[in-house]
Enzyme design. Structure first.
Site, PDB file in Angstrom:
ATOM      1  N   THR A 112       0.844  -1.182   0.000  1.00 45.27           N
ATOM      2  CA  THR A 112       0.000   0.000   0.000  1.00 45.27           C
ATOM      3  C   THR A 112       0.889   1.246   0.000  1.00 45.27           C
ATOM      4  OG1 THR A 112      -0.028   0.392   2.377  1.00 45.27           O
ATOM      5  CG2 THR A 112      -1.542  -1.276   1.543  1.00 45.27           C
ATOM      6  N   ALA A 144      12.189   1.197  -8.008  1.00 43.04           N
ATOM      7  CA  ALA A 144      11.314   0.020  -8.162  1.00 43.04           C
ATOM      8  C   ALA A 144      12.132  -1.266  -8.056  1.00 43.04           C
ATOM      9  CB  ALA A 144      10.530   0.097  -9.462  1.00 43.04           C
ATOM     10  N   GLU A 169      13.777  -2.535  -0.750  1.00 46.28           N
ATOM     11  CA  GLU A 169      14.508  -2.273  -1.997  1.00 46.28           C
ATOM     12  C   GLU A 169      13.685  -1.463  -2.977  1.00 46.28           C
ATOM     13  OE1 GLU A 169      16.853  -1.496  -4.167  1.00 46.28           O
ATOM     14  OE2 GLU A 169      17.969  -3.270  -3.536  1.00 46.28           O
ATOM     15  N   LYS A 208      12.989   9.486  -1.873  1.00 43.55           N
ATOM     16  CA  LYS A 208      13.952   8.484  -2.353  1.00 43.55           C
ATOM     17  C   LYS A 208      15.386   8.898  -2.052  1.00 43.55           C
ATOM     18  CE  LYS A 208      11.042   6.635  -6.002  1.00 43.55           C
ATOM     19  NZ  LYS A 208      10.555   6.888  -7.349  1.00 43.55           N
TER      20      LYS A 208
END
Ligand code: ADP
Ligand code: ASP
Ligand code: MG
Length: 812
Positions: free
Chosen positions: A552, A608, A603, A679
């Site tokens: 989610t 992605a 990861e 990120k």
């Protein structure tokens, strides 16, 4: 000469008894056949006795059931012409039984002596009927009452055998009898005409006594499983029969709960050097288990795993324990005087405590008596009232050769620890043939299974997955797992089972694994979901190698990770919130992962499916140091700026990206730069920097007002109105022969994100579609950076990144 013993389920009714005929007919003669009561009848007899002694009418129902069982067995086995004499004898015996029960009912009491008399009918009747049946089928068979052969003391319920007298009797009576002799197991007599019994499961022992006295060639124990298994086959699916065992190993396994063989059975066979063969009545061609002196020819270490349920720990502690002499003496004396059997003494954690393991049903009496014996010390505060801990079990690894090998206990305890099985005490085995631990009874199944995996199935490791979220990413993950399950099991010995699935409305749990071909319908038919309810399911399932997977983007769900980790459940997530919120929260999760020895893997938070974080981790672990990171980390923004050439309005390009699943569910998270900030923040933290989201500079490229739009529709409106602004950005770059890329940078401990004009020739210039690229400049890669590049957005690659993390948990 052979002795064959058939247990309760092997003689449960006409069909089973017919199967024993086949086996007996094939045996060499003379053959002595020892039989149990029809399966379940001993329990019924005891139940009837207790009801009668309680003056409750229910005893009549139990008796009726027993009557029906025996009468139907006669009718099912014998030809009609032979019914009358047999039925009449059986009915006569049942009448006597009724009289005894009636007596107990009228007096409102049953003595151990009366109980033994009553339960003896179970074995007596089955042996009588089976002898008649064999005879009707042409075998030269007779019935022999074993009370004439096996002589014991007066300990009714668990009588001690007088070996010498018994041996003499058996030899005298059984030598030179008919070829087939059928005898009731379990029952004996005290030599004065009173019936005694040898303890529950005692028919095995009867058979062994007969085999020993007659120096039989083989003692065959016929039961409902194909031998002694590496663990209880009802609890451990992967358990398998052990082809051969030494007497000592078999003894140890049965002492520690392998019910298939009653522990005292082994001694008479061992003393006379008679091998014991355990066989399955319902699968007679399977080899079974052979127990003999040379039963461990390959020198294997761990042979089996057993457990004993119903254990309580009793500990006595107090500041006065050191000074006062003789405390432990008194402690043990009280227990022995009250007939309390000490199952084991545990290693005391300090000098001022004594701790013993006893049977749970004696715990309250034991505690009361010990407190009474030490009442003066307790009053003065020198000793604390005894501490009683119940609902415990012992699990034990068994094997003759274990003592010669180091590291087995380490492996045992770390296996249990990794799976959050709390070890309450380590039991000192009297022999060196076992290593045992006391654990909570609720953990037994998990403990047996993980230990079995560690010591017997090393090749196959089972992962139990709990999947939260089945949107774009989650659904694809389930499909990928479905497609790969067989291959992973076959080629990599990894058994991946999805046992729980939840979305925001529904959840489903299946311990045996949810069939992934129809997970959608299974989920639809599931129960109402909530994060708490799902967590409860995971916790109560208490499965080994559990992995919680968060697909989610929910802040609420990420708040549950710490709870999962504390239950030794691994966490795998593509949700960035946990790792990019306050630094202390990130640190806490990392610490919990270390403390509880389970992985926390994310990861897919960056790039992605690209191995960005794993690569960074390995650099740091091997002693490298990050100097600078430059990266294009937003697959969505890259897609958008690669597609936007002025022909379509910017807003439409964003819509297209959202449609293709390249953006977060809320595109504002991507367009505002927050997603990229998260990120680079995670990369900075993984590089060892203590940074917060607010520390990152964000050079927004959005037109004015877009940042504050109330909802997604309003946001698209501002993008539409801002079209001239985007055109200007584009043409300015074009003029310089550059391309627009949204770049994240970490340099000298400072991080920033923003849109940049990238000139031709730069590593970023040719990035296509939704590609990501990361350049690591480190001490080892100072000029030519280590570069990772590839598709960095999309449900399919994200799912595959999650899948890789899941597999990593298996190697942890
Ligand atoms: P019987 O009635 O034939 O004497 P039992 O019920 O006494 O049979 O013993 C057989 C049962 O023992 C099996 O059905 C199995 O459930 C249980 N058992 C427990 N541990 C083991 C083990 N390690 N190997 C085989 N059976 C076991
Ligand atoms: N029938 C007895 C019991 O159930 C003895 C046996 O089956 O071994 O305990
Ligand atoms: Mg048995």
């Amino acid at each position: 000469m052979r002795v064959l013993k058939f247990g309760g389920s092997s003689v449960a009714g006409p069909e089973a008894i017919s199967a024993t005929l086949e086996i007996v007919s094939r045996s060499e003669t003379p053959v002595f056949v020892v039989v149990s009561a029809l399966g379940g009848v001993t329990d019924l007899l005891l139940e009837a006795t207790f009801h009668a002694a309680d003056q409750r009418e229910e005893w009549r129902e139990s008796l009726e059931e027993i009557e029906t069982r025996y009468l139907n067995t006669v009718r099912g086995l014998l030809p009609v012409a032979e019914h009358a004499p047999v039925l009449s004898k059986v009915k006569k015996e049942l009448n006597t039984l009724e009289t005894l029960l009636e007596g107990a009912y009228l007096i409102g009491e049953s003595t151990p002596k009366l109980r033994d008399k009553i339960v003896s009918f179970g074995e007596l009747l089955s042996a009588f009927i089976i002898a008649k049946f064999y005879k009707s089928k042409g075998l030269n068979a007779v019935f022999q009452d074993s009370r004439e052969l096996i002589l014991t003391d007066d300990t009714f319920g668990n009588a001690r055998v007088n070996q010498e007298k018994t041996e003499t009797k058996i030899k005298a009576v059984l030598r030179g009898t008919d070829p087939v002799v059928v005898l009731p197991g379990f029952i004996a007599s005290n030599g004065e005409g009173d019936t005694t019994t040898l303890g529950r499961g005692g028919s095995d022992y009867s058979a062994a006594l007969i085999a020993g006295a007659l120096r039989a060639d083989l003692l065959e124990i016929w039961t409902d499983v194909s031998g002694m298994f590496t663990a209880n086959p009802r609890l451990v699916k992967g358990a398998r029969p052990i082809p051969t065992l030494s007497y000592e190993e078999a003894m140890e396994l049965s002492h520690f709960g392998a019910k298939v063989l009653y522990p005292p059975t082994i001694r008479p066979a061992f003393q006379a050097g008679i091998p014991i063969l355990i066989k399955n009545t319902f699968s007679p061609d399977e080899p079974g288990t052979l127990i003999e002196s040379d039963g461990n020819p390959h020198g294997r270490t761990v042979r089996g795993i057993s457990y004993v349920p119903g254990i309580a720990l009793l500990s006595l502690e107090g500041p006065g324990m050191i000074g006062i002499p003789g405390i432990s003496n008194r402690f043990f004396k009280v227990l022995s005087q009250k007939g309390i059997n000490i199952v084991f003494i545990t290693q005391a954690s300090s000098e001022h405590s004594i701790c013993v393991g006893i049977n749970e049903n004696q715990a309250s009496i034991a505690a009361r008596e010990v407190n009474r014996a030490f009442d003066r010390e307790i009053e003065k505060g020198e000793i604390y009232p005894v501490k009683e801990e119940k609902d415990l079990s012992i699990v034990a690894l068994v094997g003759d050769r274990m003592k010669e090998h180091q590291g087995l206990s380490g492996r045992m305890f770390s296996t249990l620890g990794r799976n959050n099985v709390n070890i309450r005490a380590i039991a000192q085995g009297a022999s060196e043939r076992n290593i045992s631990a006391v654990i909570r009874s609720v953990d037994v199944k998990k403990a047996l299974n993980t230990l079995h995996e560690t010591f017997f199935e090393e090749q196959v490791k089972q992962l139990n997955l709990f999947v939260m979220g089945v949107g774009n990413v989650g659904a694809r993950l389930l499909n990928q797992i479905r497609d790969q399950q067989k291959f992973l099991k076959k080629e990599h010995r990894l058994l991946i089972r999805v046992v729980g699935i939840s979305n925001s409305r529904k959840m489903v749990y299946r311990q045996s694994g949810i069939p992934l071909a129809r997970w959608k319908s299974e989920l639809e038919e599931g129960t109402a979901a909530s994060p708490q309810a799902f967590y409860d399911v995971v916790r109560n399932a208490n499965l080994r190698n559990s992995v919680f997977i968060d697909n989610t983007a929910s802040a609420e769900i990420s708040g549950w990770y710490s709870k999962y980790l504390q239950e030794s459940v691994a966490v795998v997530t593509c949700n960035k919130i946990a790792c990019s919120s306050v630094y202390s929260g990130y640190l806490k999760l990392k610490a919990l992962s270390r403390t509880y020895g389970v992985p926390f893997l994310f990861e897919t938070n960056v790039g992605a499916g690209l191995p960005v974080i794993d690569t960074l981790k390995n650099l740091i672990l091997s002693g490298d140091r990050v100097r600078k990171i430059q990266a294009v980390l937003s697959g969505s923004l890259n897609f958008i700026f690669n597609t936007y050439d002025g022909s379509e309005p910017f807003a439409n390009v964003v819509r297209e990206a959202q449609l293709q699943g390249f953006t977060e569910p809320d595109p504002r998270i991507d367009l505002s730069g927050v997603d990229v900030m998260r990120k680079i923040l995670i990369l900075a933290r993984e590089s060892g920097l203590e940074l917060e989201l607010q520390d990152i500079e964000n050079h927004s490229f959005l037109p004015e007002g877009a940042g504050d739009s109330a909802d997604i529709d309003a946001f698209y409106n501002t993008l539409e109105r801002g079209e001239p602004h985007f055109k200007t950005l584009l043409s300015a770059a074009k003029k310089k022969g550059a391309r627009l890329k949204y770049v994240a940078e970490l340099n000298n401990g400072k991080a920033s994100v923003g849109l940049e004009e990238i000139p031709e020739g730069h590593d970023f210039y040719n990035l296509r579609g939704s590609d990501n690229i990361v350049l690591f400049y480190t001490d080892r890669y100072p000029e030519q950076p280590l570069m990772i590049k590839g598709a960095g957005a999309g449900a399919e690659v994200t799912a595959s990144g999650l899948f890789a993390d899941i597999i990593r948990t298996g190697n942890y």
